[in-house]
Scaffold this motif. Structure first.
Motif, PDB file in Angstrom:
ATOM      1  N   MET A 151     -23.932 -10.651 -53.117  1.00  0.00           N
ATOM      2  CA  MET A 151     -23.271  -9.479 -53.669  1.00  0.00           C
ATOM      3  C   MET A 151     -24.074  -8.335 -53.386  1.00  0.00           C
ATOM      4  SD  MET A 151     -20.343  -8.734 -55.220  1.00  0.00           S
ATOM      5  CE  MET A 151     -19.539  -9.897 -56.208  1.00  0.00           C
ATOM      6  N   SER A 152     -23.583  -7.424 -52.766  1.00  0.00           N
ATOM      7  CA  SER A 152     -24.510  -6.032 -52.584  1.00  0.00           C
ATOM      8  C   SER A 152     -24.262  -5.179 -53.826  1.00  0.00           C
ATOM      9  CB  SER A 152     -24.060  -5.221 -51.225  1.00  0.00           C
ATOM     10  OG  SER A 152     -24.664  -4.116 -51.364  1.00  0.00           O
ATOM     11  N   THR A 153     -25.507  -4.682 -54.198  1.00  0.00           N
ATOM     12  CA  THR A 153     -25.336  -3.744 -55.284  1.00  0.00           C
ATOM     13  C   THR A 153     -25.284  -2.190 -54.742  1.00  0.00           C
ATOM     14  OG1 THR A 153     -27.661  -3.624 -55.221  1.00  0.00           O
ATOM     15  CG2 THR A 153     -26.807  -5.106 -56.813  1.00  0.00           C
ATOM     16  N   GLU A 154     -25.252  -2.091 -53.279  1.00  0.00           N
ATOM     17  CA  GLU A 154     -25.024  -0.758 -52.824  1.00  0.00           C
ATOM     18  C   GLU A 154     -23.831  -0.724 -52.142  1.00  0.00           C
ATOM     19  OE1 GLU A 154     -28.380   0.001 -50.083  1.00  0.00           O
ATOM     20  OE2 GLU A 154     -29.220   1.107 -51.691  1.00  0.00           O
ATOM     21  N   ASN A 155     -23.110   0.519 -52.011  1.00  0.00           N
ATOM     22  CA  ASN A 155     -21.732   0.654 -51.333  1.00  0.00           C
ATOM     23  C   ASN A 155     -22.283   1.687 -49.971  1.00  0.00           C
ATOM     24  OD1 ASN A 155     -19.180   0.493 -50.378  1.00  0.00           O
ATOM     25  ND2 ASN A 155     -18.641   2.465 -51.744  1.00  0.00           N
ATOM     26  N   LEU A 156     -22.633   1.114 -48.885  1.00  0.00           N
ATOM     27  CA  LEU A 156     -23.004   1.849 -47.712  1.00  0.00           C
ATOM     28  C   LEU A 156     -21.761   2.387 -47.101  1.00  0.00           C
ATOM     29  CD1 LEU A 156     -25.559   2.897 -46.086  1.00  0.00           C
ATOM     30  CD2 LEU A 156     -25.278   0.955 -44.853  1.00  0.00           C
ATOM     31  N   ALA A 157     -21.585   3.651 -46.619  1.00  0.00           N
ATOM     32  CA  ALA A 157     -20.157   3.865 -46.406  1.00  0.00           C
ATOM     33  C   ALA A 157     -20.464   4.764 -45.040  1.00  0.00           C
ATOM     34  CB  ALA A 157     -19.699   4.687 -47.329  1.00  0.00           C
ATOM     35  N   ALA A 158     -19.558   4.721 -43.675  1.00  0.00           N
ATOM     36  CA  ALA A 158     -19.784   5.432 -42.505  1.00  0.00           C
ATOM     37  C   ALA A 158     -18.836   6.668 -42.794  1.00  0.00           C
ATOM     38  CB  ALA A 158     -19.138   4.663 -41.554  1.00  0.00           C
ATOM     39  N   VAL A 159     -19.463   7.824 -43.270  1.00  0.00           N
ATOM     40  CA  VAL A 159     -18.613   9.029 -43.692  1.00  0.00           C
ATOM     41  C   VAL A 159     -18.133   9.809 -42.809  1.00  0.00           C
ATOM     42  CG1 VAL A 159     -18.772  10.757 -45.474  1.00  0.00           C
ATOM     43  CG2 VAL A 159     -19.331   8.931 -46.184  1.00  0.00           C
ATOM     44  N   LEU A 160     -17.115  10.342 -42.534  1.00  0.00           N
ATOM     45  CA  LEU A 160     -16.416  11.557 -41.615  1.00  0.00           C
ATOM     46  C   LEU A 160     -16.662  12.726 -42.484  1.00  0.00           C
ATOM     47  CD1 LEU A 160     -15.732  12.214 -39.008  1.00  0.00           C
ATOM     48  CD2 LEU A 160     -13.567  12.248 -39.532  1.00  0.00           C
ATOM     49  N   GLU A 161     -17.743  13.623 -42.099  1.00  0.00           N
ATOM     50  CA  GLU A 161     -17.649  15.019 -43.005  1.00  0.00           C
ATOM     51  C   GLU A 161     -16.662  16.037 -42.545  1.00  0.00           C
ATOM     52  OE1 GLU A 161     -21.904  15.701 -42.812  1.00  0.00           O
ATOM     53  OE2 GLU A 161     -21.979  14.616 -44.828  1.00  0.00           O
ATOM     54  N   ALA A 162     -16.347  15.966 -41.089  1.00  0.00           N
ATOM     55  CA  ALA A 162     -15.525  16.840 -40.640  1.00  0.00           C
ATOM     56  C   ALA A 162     -15.021  16.455 -39.173  1.00  0.00           C
ATOM     57  CB  ALA A 162     -16.103  18.104 -40.298  1.00  0.00           C
ATOM     58  N   VAL A 163     -13.793  16.751 -38.870  1.00  0.00           N
ATOM     59  CA  VAL A 163     -13.180  16.251 -37.436  1.00  0.00           C
ATOM     60  C   VAL A 163     -14.030  16.856 -36.403  1.00  0.00           C
ATOM     61  CG1 VAL A 163     -11.235  16.853 -35.786  1.00  0.00           C
ATOM     62  CG2 VAL A 163     -10.822  16.589 -38.329  1.00  0.00           C
ATOM     63  N   GLY A 164     -14.245  15.770 -35.498  1.00  0.00           N
ATOM     64  CA  GLY A 164     -15.105  16.004 -34.283  1.00  0.00           C
ATOM     65  C   GLY A 164     -16.738  15.737 -34.563  1.00  0.00           C
ATOM     66  N   THR A 165     -16.942  15.245 -35.775  1.00  0.00           N
ATOM     67  CA  THR A 165     -18.323  15.036 -35.888  1.00  0.00           C
ATOM     68  C   THR A 165     -18.500  13.470 -35.925  1.00  0.00           C
ATOM     69  OG1 THR A 165     -18.253  14.838 -38.372  1.00  0.00           O
ATOM     70  CG2 THR A 165     -18.902  17.044 -37.316  1.00  0.00           C
ATOM     71  N   ALA A 166     -19.789  13.172 -35.846  1.00  0.00           N
ATOM     72  CA  ALA A 166     -20.170  11.589 -35.887  1.00  0.00           C
ATOM     73  C   ALA A 166     -20.094  11.116 -37.421  1.00  0.00           C
ATOM     74  CB  ALA A 166     -21.691  11.157 -35.176  1.00  0.00           C
TER      75      ALA A 166
END
Ligand SMILES: NC(=O)c1ccc[n+]([C@@H]2O[C@H](COP(=O)([O-])OP(=O)(O)OC[C@H]3O[C@@H](n4cnc5c(N)ncnc54)[C@H](OP(=O)(O)O)[C@@H]3O)[C@@H](O)[C@H]2O)c1
Length: 347
Positions: free
Chosen positions: A1-16
């Protein structure tokens, strides 16, 4: 059970996509918290990442297909408990809520959009189902007006012919399997290298969509089988696919045919008269058609998968690297796949 929530976040359209640690969310009423073990990539993910869309709230976490273990349940949840192995449709695409996005360690799912998966099914295979079958279910039950319940045995009722254009895609593969289980004779199109694969899923006949005579060949095959094509699912809806699908229905079933698309009518060509054309939207299974969506995910699919009437398809290509591989996974889908579902394994 991971104690972290790692996310792939999109900050704005057209960015990685950017790796960020987010708080582990708590499930609300009729919601579950899923610890993801596999996440599948869909064209919608890269389209929303790269082009302006209906999603306006940033930062966000994209993604629809998750598979993992129930980590917590909210009030009102009756069908699942902590520890259950499940797959589900993450609804960020409809509700704009970042904690409902797939590309993170923990995702919130609606109970109606969650399906139990068998012990013997891998998480990677489980991740192939949600988006594809929600798309096909809205297409068939809500747009084409195909009746539930599903016949007990597919051999019981060979109802009539149905066209599935682009059947080796994820949505098309779901469309073939669901139609076969509903008792239809499936007439499909795909590249020749995928014909045997589609027959193994239950397609009756498959024609190359690049064949200049594809329309007349499909119409002839349907005629010989005695099952005119009055219903169609264009699981591509790009270029000339919708026009060719409509022309096939006109050549085979004639006027009063029905065609459902996965996107807007994709060409400047006029829509042919005599074909009722509509569009499926997968997320509607859990927004506007919740009774159907919940039946499909909570009842029908888990049983059909357990009984191996519905199998994971298309074949999975695993991308290693966990949440950090989300950007790469989306790029692979964008570059184009053939009868392949791109899935990222997550711990
Ligand atoms: N409306 C919705 O709710 C909804 C939901 C899900 C997906 N979609 C959309 O549906 C489309 C398909 O998504 P997906 O995930 O199923 O795609 P996918 O699996 O990535 O599609 C790849 C397949 O497309 C086939 N293909 C490409 N061009 C074709 C053409 N002109 N005619 C026939 N087949 C063609 C290829 O077949 P061969 O290799 O055999 O040539 C390949 O197997 C995307 O545009 C996606 O955004 C919409």
């Amino acid at each position: 059970m991971s104690t972290e929530n790692l996310a792939a976040v999109l900050e704005a359209v057209g960015t990685a996509l950017k790796q960020v640690n987010l708080p582990i969310p708590s499930p609300g009423e009729n919601e579950l918290l899923i610890h993801n073990h596999a996440i599948a990539a869909n064209p919608a993910d890269y389209k929303i990442r790269d082009f302006p869309s209906h999603l306006k709230q940033f930062p966000t976490v994209l993604g629809s297909d998750v598979c993992g273990i129930v980590s917590a349940v909210g009030s009102g949840v009756t069908k699942f408990k902590v520890g259950d192995r499940v797959a589900g449709f993450a609804l960020v695409i409809a509700n704009n809520k970042l904690e409902h996005g797939a590309w993170q360690t923990y995702t919130i799912l609606e109970e109606s959009a969650t399906m139990r998966i068998p012990e013997w099914l891998s998480y990677e295979d489980g991740a192939t189902f949600p988006m594809a079958f929600a798309t096909a279910a809205v297409a068939y039950f809500e747009r084409l007006g195909i009746a539930r319940p599903v016949p007990v045995s597919s051999t019981e009722a060979q109802r009539s012919g149905i066209l599935v254009w682009g059947a080796s895609s994820s949505t098309g593969s779901a469309g073939v399997q669901l139609a076969k289980e509903l008792g239809f004779k499936v007439f499909a199109t795909a590249s020749p290298k995928n014909h045997e694969y589609l027959k193994s899923l239950g397609a009756y006949a498959v024609v190359d969509y690049r064949d200049p005579d594809v329309v007349s060949k499909l119409a002839q095959l349907a005629k010989e089988a005695g099952t005119p094509l009055r219903l169609g699912f264009d699981s591509i809806s790009e270029g000339n696919s919708s026009l060719l699908s409509a022309n096939t229905l006109l050549a085979s079933g004639g006027q009063d045919s029905k065609l459902v698309l996965v996107g807007p009518w994709p060409t400047d060509d006029e829509k042919p008269a005599g074909v009722d054309i509509s569009m499926t939207i997968a997320a509607f299974a859990f927004v506007h058609h919740v009774e159907m969506g919940s039946w499909m995910f909570n009842e029908y699919l888990p049983q059909a998968i357990e009984e191996k009437k519905i199998v994971p398809a298309p074949k999975v290509q695993v991308v290693d690297g966990g949440i950090g591989a989300a950007q790469e996974a989306l790029n692979i889908v964008k570059a184009g796949v053939s009868a392949t579902k791109i899935v990222v394994r997550v711990d």
